[in-house]
Every structure is written in C-alpha cells, then in structure tokens.
Design an enzyme around this catalytic site. Structure first.
Site, PDB file in Angstrom:
ATOM      1  N   GLU A 170     -25.751 -12.005 -53.715  1.00 55.69           N
ATOM      2  CA  GLU A 170     -25.807 -13.711 -53.554  1.00 55.69           C
ATOM      3  C   GLU A 170     -24.825 -14.318 -54.331  1.00 55.69           C
ATOM      4  OE1 GLU A 170     -28.936 -15.665 -51.775  1.00 55.69           O
ATOM      5  OE2 GLU A 170     -27.846 -13.421 -50.848  1.00 55.69           O
TER       6      GLU A 170
ATOM      7  N   THR B 130     -24.341 -23.427 -47.900  1.00 55.02           N
ATOM      8  CA  THR B 130     -25.134 -23.189 -48.916  1.00 55.02           C
ATOM      9  C   THR B 130     -24.228 -23.972 -50.138  1.00 55.02           C
ATOM     10  OG1 THR B 130     -26.258 -21.472 -48.316  1.00 55.02           O
ATOM     11  CG2 THR B 130     -26.291 -21.804 -50.692  1.00 55.02           C
TER      12      THR B 130
END
Length: 336
Positions: A158, A211
C-alpha cells in the site's frame, strides 16, 4: 501483534543437488489465489475500519523456481497500467519483503497477476493484488505466518501504491469480514463480527479519483467538536456490529471529517445517497477514497434495487458505471 517469526519445521525444505540447494519441484511449488476487494473507512472510520466483499477481487498465479529472485512474468486485465518491474509492483515488492523476513532470498518466484477488478476504483485494487501474492507465497512456504502477521508486509504494498501504508484495505482482505485497526504503532488489528444477512451494494462510477489526490484534500486540522462527533460514530458503528443492531449501524454511518470534501470529486454523490436511503439502505458512503460508493442493506434484493437505480442515475449523467452486490466476505483470500 508480534511480527517476529521463530524458525520451525514449516520452513520449506530444500533438496541438495551437486552441493547446491534447490527448491523441490512438486505440486506445492505452484499455487493460484483469489483475494477480495474491500470497502475501507466505512464512512466514519477513516484509515481504521474496513470490510471485505465476495466480488470483485484479483487472482495471482505463483510458481517457485530454481533461480533466486522475484519476477513478474505476466499481468492481465490492467490495460498496461501496472509495472512489470518487480521493485515497483506491489505484489512482487511485498513478496520480496516476506522472503527477506524469513531469510529465504535463495528462492525464485514467478508471478502472474490477473486483474479482475477496476484499478483506481476505491475498492482496494492494489490491496487485493498484494494480499493474493502474500497469501500465495505464504502457502508455498508452508503457512509460516498467520494472516494477521502478513498485514505489515501487505502495508508495504500500500505504501508503494499510494505513498502511505494504511491497513484498512489489506487487513480485511487478509482476514475477511469487518476489521478495526485500533493502532498503527504498534500495529493492532481486530476482527469484528458481521450481522447476519448484511449485504453491500457497490457502484463504481467510471471517473478518475486518484488515491493520492483524494488524500491531499483531507484537512490537517479539525475542530474538537467534529472529532467528538466522529469518535461517537466510530464507537456506535463498532457497537452496532457486535449488537447486530442495524439501526445503530445506520445512525453511526456519518462522516463529518472526510466525506464532505471527498464527495465533491464524485459526480451525483448526494443523489446516489438519496436513492440509497429512500430505497431501504442502512447507510451509504464512499468506498475508500472513491469514486466507488457503497450502501449496506439487510438483504440482497434491496442491494440489487439500489445499484440498479444508482446506475440509471449515472447513465442519465452520461457516466458509465459498474455494480457489485455481495454479502460480506468472511473468508478472506483463498486457494483456487
């Protein structure tokens, strides 16, 4: 949660050939794994709450080889958007961290990644790929680590994908169900119960909401009264899950900190909320950083109706969309 692993008999045994260790060729040298998409934040639980769904998800095929190193042999379904460079791909990078941790850098790994879910959808696309890869290598190594112990390695993926190693996607993808990240330092991940009959109605408007950009919109300072409201909602949502109280869950699915800003990036957001709540949803919100939105419902029929109406609304706005209706995934990744 401890991430330290003691040496034990589960480590993959190597055969010696001419004085050189080789990975055995057997049915255990190859595996194919599915890992689920996830809904992160769950409205009020920014970076600390998430749950897994049965559809969509990603698949990874993995094979051990005699040549040390991790390589990405093939990626399908990504339209060429993902890197084949093993150092830059979240799957291979996380597997490399795992092998380094168990001191098995002598092992060769070939990876085929099959993207079965939209990239940049807010449904944990990078998380699903990373988790599938970690679950696969852990299986091939004899399940040396528990799913909870794999979470820090998935967080590395991530971090590579979006610059921040949060766990609200990877933890539910690994553990299944609803997950609370109580603390990041030290990492403390807690599985929560899922009320019987709960379904997620997910709609992905095909617009671009990166994001990194979505995170940059979040305020760095908040009012104390807003923080108190948010704390109460997070506590209420967790309590509602334990109490099987749909009304309490619904009352608690309110976000006064992040959603008001992020929702601006999602066309038709408020109208989709109205559609959801007027047609039987328990609650409605943004999945992850968006643009996907989700509704929680008490049954599959309600979830199907909501997604159809929301998709029709997006069509009227000339926006293409995809929809997924799923019960909460309690299993996490699985071998195919």
């Amino acid at each position: 949660m401890s991430n330290n692993i003691n040496s034990n008999e589960q480590f993959l045994k190597s055969e010696k050939n001419d004085g050189k260790e080789k990975v055995p060729t057997s049915r255990d040298s190859r595996v194919k794994v599915f890992a689920p998409a996830t809904v992160a934040n769950v409205v009020c639980g920014f970076d600390v709450l998430g749950f897994a769904v049965n559809e969509p998800g990603d698949e990874v095929e993995m094979q051990l080889t005699d040549t040390p190193g991790v390589i990405i042999k093939q990626i399908t379904g990504d339209d060429g958007r993902l890197p084949l460079d093993a150092a830059k791909n979240t799957v291979s990078a996380s597997v490399q961290h795992y092998l380094q941790h168990i001191n098995r850098l002598d092992i060769g790994v070939e990876i085929k990644l099959h993207k079965k879910m939209p990239i940049g959808s807010g449904l944990g696309s990078s998380s699903a790929s990373t988790v599938a890869g970690l679950f696969a290598i852990n299986k091939l190594m004899g399940d040396l680590l528990t799913p909870t112990e794999l979470v820090p390695f998935a967080m590395k993926g991530e971090e590579l994908a979006c610059g921040y190693g949060h766990a609200d996607n990877v933890a539910p993808a690994l553990l299944g169900g609803f997950v609370l990240v109580r603390s990041y330092d030290p990492l403390d991940v807690i599985s929560l119960p899922t009320p019987a009959g709960m379904f997620a109605a997910i709609v992905y408007p095909e617009v671009d909401v990166p994001t990194k950009d979505a995170r940059q919109m979040i305020r760095s300072k908040i009012l104390l009264k807003d923080a108190v409201t948010q704390w109460g909602n997070v506590a209420g949502l967790v309590s509602g899950l334990f109490m099987n109280d749909f009304d309490l869950i619904g009352r608690s699915m309110k976000d006064v900190l992040v959603e008001p800003t992020r929702s601006i990036l999602i066309p038709g957001f408020e109208d989709m909320r109205t559609i959801a709540m007027e047609n039987g949803a328990i609650g409605f919100g943004i999945s992850g950083s968006g643009p996907s939105v989700f509704s929680l419902t008490k049954d599959e029929e309600t979830a199907q109706k909501i997604t159809e109406l929301q998709q029709q609304h997006l069509t009227n706005l000339n926006i293409n969309s995809k929809a997924f209706v799923s019960s909460v995934n309690a299993e996490g990744p699985r071998v195919l």
